[in-house]
Design an enzyme around this catalytic site. Structure first.
Site, PDB file in Angstrom:
ATOM      1  N   ASP A  58     -32.066  54.234  61.670  1.00  0.00           N
ATOM      2  CA  ASP A  58     -32.642  55.056  60.405  1.00  0.00           C
ATOM      3  C   ASP A  58     -32.408  56.161  60.153  1.00  0.00           C
ATOM      4  OD1 ASP A  58     -34.619  55.125  58.261  1.00  0.00           O
ATOM      5  OD2 ASP A  58     -35.886  56.223  59.672  1.00  0.00           O
ATOM      6  N   GLU A 116     -30.048  51.010  57.886  1.00  0.00           N
ATOM      7  CA  GLU A 116     -30.849  51.083  56.592  1.00  0.00           C
ATOM      8  C   GLU A 116     -29.808  51.545  55.397  1.00  0.00           C
ATOM      9  OE1 GLU A 116     -35.195  51.539  56.274  1.00  0.00           O
ATOM     10  OE2 GLU A 116     -34.620  53.315  55.191  1.00  0.00           O
ATOM     11  N   ASP A 157     -39.829  57.441  62.551  1.00  0.00           N
ATOM     12  CA  ASP A 157     -38.249  57.153  62.452  1.00  0.00           C
ATOM     13  C   ASP A 157     -37.821  56.029  63.508  1.00  0.00           C
ATOM     14  OD1 ASP A 157     -37.494  59.177  60.186  1.00  0.00           O
ATOM     15  OD2 ASP A 157     -38.702  60.285  61.717  1.00  0.00           O
TER      16      ASP A 157
END
Length: 173
Positions: free
Chosen positions: A8, A68, A140
C-alpha cells in the site's frame, strides 16, 4: 504454496503485508509500515521505499507482489507523489525478479470486505478476521495485507475458472 507481498504505497507511509496462500487458504506471515521522514526530500523518501521494499523481499522471499493502483488523490501534486512511491516499490519488486500485479483500491475492498466503498476500519476488521489475527494491524499494514489477499483471491479464481473449462467434441462447454 505462494508467498504474496502486498504493498500500500504512500509518500509518508508505505504499508507492506505478506500472506502465504496454500490451496485457497491464506495465512498471515508478516506486515508493517515503512515510515518516511517528512523533512526529507521526495527523492530521498523514494530511495527509502525502494531499499525498504527490497529488504522485505530479500528477508521473506515472496513469489509474487501486488500493489494498489493510484486512486484520485486530493490534488495533482499528491497523486504524482503517490505514483512515484508506487513506482519505487514496483521497481524494487521487478529488480528482485518478482511478477507484479496491480489492483484498484475498489477491487481490493470488494475482494476483502464485499463492497468497493468500504472504509479503512472495515478493511482492518476483515483482514483481522480473514487472517485470524490476535490484534488489529496498523491501517497501512492492513491495507497492504488486503492487497495481498485480493491478489491471492484473484489467482484462485483464475485457477478455478481454468479447471472448469471443458471441451466436448472439440467445442467449449
Amino acid at each position: 504454496m505462494a508467498l504474496v507481498l502486498g504493498i500500500d504505497p504512500g509518500s509518508l507511509k508505505t504499508g507492506f503485508g505478506i500472506v502465504n496462500s496454500v490451496g485457497g487458504k491464506n495465512e498471515y506471515v508478516a506486515s508493517g509500515v515503512i515510515r518516511l521522514p517528512a523533512n526529507e526530500s521526495l527523492p530521498e523518501r523514494l530511495k527509502i521505499i525502494f531499499q525498504s521494499v527490497t529488504d522485505v523481499i530479500i528477508e521473506y522471499q515472496p513469489n509474487e507482489m501486488a500493489v494498489e493502483q493510484v486512486f484520485m488523490a486530493k490534488s495533482a501534486g499528491s497523486a504524482l507523489k503517490l505514483g512515484q512511491a508506487r513506482g519505487a516499490a514496483i521497481v524494487a519488486g521487478v529488480n528482485q525478479n518478482l511478477p507484479v500485479a496491480e489492483y484498484e483500491a475498489r477491487k481490493v475492498k470488494q475482494s476483502v470486505v464485499g463492497t468497493g466503498a468500504a472504509d479503512k476500519f472495515q478493511v482492518q476488521h476483515m483482514v483481522t478476521h480473514l487472517l485470524k489475527l490476535s490484534s488489529v494491524p496498523q491501517e497501512d499494514a492492513a491495507d497492504a495485507l488486503a492487497v495481498a489477499l485480493c491478489h491471492s483471491h484473484t489467482q484462485q479464481q483464475l485457477i478455478r475458472s481454468t479447471r472448469s473449462v471443458t471441451y466436448r467434441r472439440g467445442r467449449l462447454v
